[in-house]
Design a protein around this motif. Structure first.
Motif, PDB file in Angstrom:
ATOM      1  N   LEU A 105      -9.158   8.902   2.085  1.00  0.00           N
ATOM      2  CA  LEU A 105      -8.315   7.710   2.015  1.00  0.00           C
ATOM      3  C   LEU A 105      -7.085   8.070   1.199  1.00  0.00           C
ATOM      4  N   ARG A 106      -5.957   8.172   1.898  1.00  0.00           N
ATOM      5  CA  ARG A 106      -4.738   8.621   1.220  1.00  0.00           C
ATOM      6  C   ARG A 106      -3.970   7.422   0.675  1.00  0.00           C
ATOM      7  N   GLY A 107      -4.403   6.970  -0.488  1.00  0.00           N
ATOM      8  CA  GLY A 107      -3.741   5.850  -1.158  1.00  0.00           C
ATOM      9  C   GLY A 107      -4.600   4.598  -1.178  1.00  0.00           C
ATOM     10  N   ARG A 108      -4.207   3.662  -2.013  1.00  0.00           N
ATOM     11  CA  ARG A 108      -4.970   2.418  -2.180  1.00  0.00           C
ATOM     12  C   ARG A 108      -4.023   1.253  -2.476  1.00  0.00           C
ATOM     13  N   ALA A 109      -4.564   0.060  -2.331  1.00  0.00           N
ATOM     14  CA  ALA A 109      -3.823  -1.158  -2.697  1.00  0.00           C
ATOM     15  C   ALA A 109      -4.238  -1.551  -4.110  1.00  0.00           C
ATOM     16  N   GLY A 121      -1.221  -1.042   0.588  1.00  0.00           N
ATOM     17  CA  GLY A 121      -0.383  -0.969  -0.607  1.00  0.00           C
ATOM     18  C   GLY A 121       0.943  -0.303  -0.301  1.00  0.00           C
ATOM     19  N   LYS A 122       1.898  -0.506  -1.196  1.00  0.00           N
ATOM     20  CA  LYS A 122       3.233   0.039  -0.927  1.00  0.00           C
ATOM     21  C   LYS A 122       3.732   0.949  -2.042  1.00  0.00           C
ATOM     22  N   VAL A 123       2.836   1.368  -2.916  1.00  0.00           N
ATOM     23  CA  VAL A 123       3.269   2.171  -4.054  1.00  0.00           C
ATOM     24  C   VAL A 123       3.614   3.592  -3.610  1.00  0.00           C
ATOM     25  N   LYS A 124       4.712   4.131  -4.198  1.00  0.00           N
ATOM     26  CA  LYS A 124       5.146   5.491  -3.866  1.00  0.00           C
ATOM     27  C   LYS A 124       4.047   6.502  -4.194  1.00  0.00           C
ATOM     28  N   HIS A 129       1.523   7.049  -2.157  1.00  0.00           N
ATOM     29  CA  HIS A 129       0.320   6.644  -1.419  1.00  0.00           C
ATOM     30  C   HIS A 129       0.683   6.605   0.069  1.00  0.00           C
ATOM     31  N   LYS A 130       0.031   7.452   0.859  1.00  0.00           N
ATOM     32  CA  LYS A 130       0.424   7.596   2.268  1.00  0.00           C
ATOM     33  C   LYS A 130      -0.042   6.456   3.178  1.00  0.00           C
ATOM     34  N   ALA A 163      -2.828   0.100   8.236  1.00  0.00           N
ATOM     35  CA  ALA A 163      -2.315  -1.149   8.833  1.00  0.00           C
ATOM     36  C   ALA A 163      -2.982  -1.473  10.165  1.00  0.00           C
ATOM     37  N   SER A 164      -3.603  -0.455  10.796  1.00  0.00           N
ATOM     38  CA  SER A 164      -4.217  -0.730  12.097  1.00  0.00           C
ATOM     39  C   SER A 164      -5.688  -1.149  11.961  1.00  0.00           C
ATOM     40  N   ILE A 165      -6.208  -1.164  10.750  1.00  0.00           N
ATOM     41  CA  ILE A 165      -7.600  -1.590  10.551  1.00  0.00           C
ATOM     42  C   ILE A 165      -7.587  -3.050  10.088  1.00  0.00           C
TER      43      ILE A 165
END
Ligand code: HPA
Length: 236
Positions: free
Chosen positions: A52-56, A34-37, A39-40, A26-28
């Motif tokens: 990259l811990r998770g994706r949209a 993404g908001k899927v469970k 995914h960090k 969110a800071s980039i």
């Protein structure tokens, strides 16, 4: 060579290791969060490796361009080699839960109106170039857990629903071995930018063999299979 790994649902590596820097997506600026469970939502920077811990996902409402953004960011920030991972459903009846599959080709049913290719009208979408993992490397990594690494075709669907039996039968006839809802944007962007790329699916469910696990079940299987990925990719 500076390397990055994109981790799919439930997949994790270097858990106990403190990164040099941990940057929330969110800071980039422009990064799709993404908001899927499972995914960090952070970019962890280690010495020679970015994780990259998770994706949209496109099914979360992100555009094709947004789904391509993280890979473009990596390419523009010095990453030369990319390992893409995902959780996928097995369509090939020879697959078992917990197997791995290296993606050697793909069918794009995600969002056919667009793609990450810059030169869409002139390039064959089938020509992805991936770095191969040899049988010897698989054997060497199979010291604790036996690792089965298939090589096959990934079909990317929009989702978020899983497939009907009829869709699975059709995809199989078309030559697909596994199905998922990600990876193609990253694969195409990586190819466009000349990154060396390896893409691996963790088979979390197999059509005709396992009951519908739901997303929670998929995350559980993926967590377990992370150990194999870590070994195979030498990322301990
Ligand atoms: N279908 C689509 N995506 C998936 C599946 C599936 O069966 N399993 C894990 N991700």
């Amino acid at each position: 060579m500076k390397k990055a790994v994109i981790l799919g649902s439930g997949l994790s590596i270097l858990n106990g290791v403190e990164p040099l820097e941990s940057i929330p997506y969110a800071s980039i600026p422009s990064w799709p969060v993404g908001k899927v469970k499972g995914h960090k939502g952070v970019l962890d920077k280690y010495e020679d490796l970015w994780v990259l811990r998770g994706r949209a996902h496109i099914y979360e409402g992100f555009s094709w361009e947004q789904a391509c953004f993280p890979t473009k960011y990596l390419a523009e920030n010095g990453i030369e080699e990319l390992i893409i991972t995902n959780a996928a459903g097995g369509i090939n009846p020879d697959f078992e839960i917990g197997d791995l599959m290296q993606i050697k080709g793909y069918l794009n049913f995600m969002k056919p109106d667009n793609s990450c290719r810059l030169s869409r009208l002139t390039q064959s979408v089938s020509n992805i170039e991936t770095k191969d993992i040899s049988d010897e490397e698989v054997k060497q990594a199979s010291t604790e857990d036996e690792i089965t690494l298939h090589k096959g075709v990934y079909v990317g669907v929009h989702g978020p629903n899983y497939e009907t039996h009829a869709e699975v039968a059709l995809f199989r006839e078309m030559g697909a071995d596994a199905v998922g809802m990600s990876t193609i944007p990253e694969l195409e962007t990586a190819n466009e930018h000349g990154l060396k790329v390896t893409a691996i699916s963790v088979i979390t469910n197999v059509y005709g063999k396992t009951l519908d696990l739901g997303h929670e079940g998929v995350v559980e299987v993926a967590k377990e299979a992370s150990k194999k990925l870590v070994k195979l990719l030498g990322l301990e």
